[in-house]
Design a protein around this motif. Structure first.
Motif, short mmCIF file in Angstrom:
data_model
loop_
_atom_site.label_atom_id
_atom_site.label_comp_id
_atom_site.label_asym_id
_atom_site.label_seq_id
_atom_site.Cartn_x
_atom_site.Cartn_y
_atom_site.Cartn_z
N UNK A 51 95.09 34.05 29.09
CA UNK A 51 95.86 32.80 29.25
C UNK A 51 95.80 32.25 30.67
N UNK A 52 95.83 33.12 31.65
CA UNK A 52 95.76 32.68 33.04
C UNK A 52 94.40 32.08 33.36
N UNK A 53 93.36 32.70 32.86
CA UNK A 53 92.00 32.20 33.09
C UNK A 53 91.79 30.85 32.42
N UNK A 54 92.35 30.66 31.23
CA UNK A 54 92.16 29.42 30.49
C UNK A 54 93.10 28.31 30.94
N UNK A 55 94.15 28.65 31.69
CA UNK A 55 95.12 27.66 32.13
C UNK A 55 94.57 26.78 33.24
N UNK A 56 95.38 25.85 33.71
CA UNK A 56 94.96 25.01 34.84
C UNK A 56 94.86 25.81 36.13
N UNK A 57 95.41 27.00 36.15
CA UNK A 57 95.22 27.89 37.29
C UNK A 57 93.83 28.50 37.30
N UNK A 201 86.08 45.08 37.41
CA UNK A 201 87.35 44.84 36.70
C UNK A 201 88.01 43.54 37.17
N UNK A 202 87.85 43.18 38.44
CA UNK A 202 88.46 41.96 38.99
C UNK A 202 87.69 40.69 38.65
N UNK A 203 86.45 40.79 38.17
CA UNK A 203 85.58 39.63 38.10
C UNK A 203 86.14 38.44 37.32
N UNK A 204 86.80 38.62 36.16
CA UNK A 204 87.34 37.44 35.47
C UNK A 204 88.29 36.62 36.33
N UNK A 205 88.95 37.25 37.29
CA UNK A 205 89.90 36.54 38.14
C UNK A 205 89.21 35.59 39.12
N UNK A 206 87.89 35.73 39.28
CA UNK A 206 87.17 34.78 40.13
C UNK A 206 87.03 33.42 39.45
N UNK A 207 87.39 33.34 38.18
CA UNK A 207 87.45 32.06 37.48
C UNK A 207 88.78 31.36 37.70
N UNK A 209 92.40 30.65 40.51
CA UNK A 209 92.74 30.40 41.90
C UNK A 209 92.89 31.72 42.68
N UNK A 210 93.13 32.82 41.99
CA UNK A 210 93.20 34.13 42.65
C UNK A 210 91.92 34.39 43.43
N UNK A 211 90.78 34.06 42.84
CA UNK A 211 89.49 34.32 43.48
C UNK A 211 88.83 33.08 44.04
N UNK A 212 89.60 32.00 44.20
CA UNK A 212 89.03 30.77 44.74
C UNK A 212 88.28 29.95 43.72
N UNK A 213 88.40 30.32 42.42
CA UNK A 213 87.68 29.63 41.35
C UNK A 213 88.38 28.39 40.88
N UNK A 214 87.86 27.82 39.78
CA UNK A 214 86.84 28.41 38.90
C UNK A 214 85.39 28.25 39.39
N UNK A 215 85.15 27.30 40.28
CA UNK A 215 83.77 27.10 40.75
C UNK A 215 83.56 27.90 42.03
N UNK A 216 83.12 29.13 41.86
CA UNK A 216 82.97 30.02 43.01
C UNK A 216 81.50 30.42 43.13
N UNK A 217 81.00 30.48 44.33
CA UNK A 217 79.61 30.86 44.55
C UNK A 217 79.39 32.31 44.17
N UNK A 218 78.23 32.63 43.64
CA UNK A 218 77.92 33.98 43.18
C UNK A 218 78.06 35.01 44.28
N UNK A 219 77.79 34.61 45.52
CA UNK A 219 77.84 35.56 46.62
C UNK A 219 79.23 36.15 46.80
#
Length: 315
Positions: A51-57, A201-207, A209-219
């Motif tokens: 739900x967090x990943x799919x939300x506006x966050x 384990x953290x990777x979905x969170x890069x989509x 705001x936690x990881x600066x996503x959803x458009x985050x550079x692969x690096x």
């Protein structure tokens, strides 16, 4: 033929549960506890984070925003999945495969506060110190003194980090997975594998705001995984040298999160978010390299000694 397990002062090796017929799900859990742990840790957390990943966050597919701003949305959107994954998987599998004896060992590590005050002082000072040095080295500028309010709130915020991030993650990755993998494969291999899996384990969170996503550079996620591998080496050394004290391991982990969220932006106001990540990677890689050379790759793993009758490596 005798079995061998590393013996760490203060922690009694967990005997296997009484023999039972290894059939069905329970039998699979007993035969492959590590595989089941990683699968459940990923599955439970990732489902809860959806739900967090799919939300506006996150990706914005779901037209809903978690309340409370960045901090509140992470408490409501990220923390439940973190609690549901590693710690739940660890307790479930320990209870099924090792019974009360395994849960007593789990509790012994989780409540091992008596490790000497110098350990706590070193961790409390070394973590922000290393991160400050990393940021200063990359920016070429000395840090600024943080406001008094930050200094006053620093330790209370660290306690909160221990109850959230520390308690959610480390009872799984370090308390459950590390000793089992280390007993079987050695400290270096266990550290590398857990570092990679912990990072993934953290990777979905890069989509989000936690990881600066959803458009985050692969690096950025690649750098993050490199950091979790390097930092895992430091955590393995502390875990082993402290006699498997989980409070100290959690303090090490949470010290990074607390410094980054509480003090870093005030001490280096002209730097951006990615600069903090680079400083963490630099500090972790430097510390890991020093420890690997100093310990010849053992990272404080105790020498093996003959186990008592019926004891064998947990795995």
């Amino acid at each position: 033929m005798s079995s061998y397990v590393p013996v760490t002062p203060g922690i009694t090796p967990t005997p296997p549960a009484p023999p039972q017929q290894d059939t069905g799900l329970r039998g699979s859990l007993r035969r492959r506890p590590l595989i089941w742990f990683f699968a459940l840790a990923y599955g439970l957390s990732w489902v809860a984070w959806t739900p967090y990943i799919l939300s506006r966050n996150g990706t914005g597919v779901w037209h809903f925003t978690f309340p409370g701003g960045a901090a509140g949305s992470q408490v409501l959107g990220v923390l439940p999945g973190a609690y549901l994954g590693p710690i739940t998987a660890a307790l479930l599998i320990t209870g099924v495969t090792e019974g009360r004896a395994g849960l007593r060992t789990w509790r012994a590590r989780m409540t091992k506060f008596k490790v000497g005050w110098r350990w706590y002082l070193v961790v409390l000072l070394a973590v922000p110190g290393a991160l400050v040095l990393g940021s200063a080295a990359l920016s070429g500028r000395a840090p600024e003194l943080p406001p008094a309010a930050v200094l006053v709130a620093y330790l209370p915020a660290l306690v909160m980090q221990m109850l959230t991030t520390g308690l959610a993650e480390e009872p799984g990755w370090r308390e459950f997975a590390m000793p089992r993998m280390q007993n079987r494969y050695g400290a270096l291999t266990a550290t590398a594998v857990i570092g990679v899996l912990w990072g993934i384990w953290h990777l979905p969170l890069f989509l989000t705001e936690w990881g600066g996503g959803p458009d985050v550079a692969l690096i950025e996620p690649v750098e993050f995984i490199a950091t979790t591998i390097a930092f895992s080496a430091v955590m393995t050394w502390v875990f082993n040298k402290s006699g498997e004290s989980m409070p100290l391991v959690m303090l090490l982990h949470c010290g990074v999160n607390n410094y980054t969220s509480m003090a870093w932006s005030d001490m280096f106001p002209d730097q951006v978010r990615s600069d903090a990540s680079h400083a963490f990677l630099l500090a972790s890689a430097t510390a890991a390299l020093i420890l690997l050379i100093a310990t010849r790759g053992r990272l404080g793993q105790p020498r093996t000694t003959p186990a008592g009758p019926g004891l064998s490596p947990a795995g």
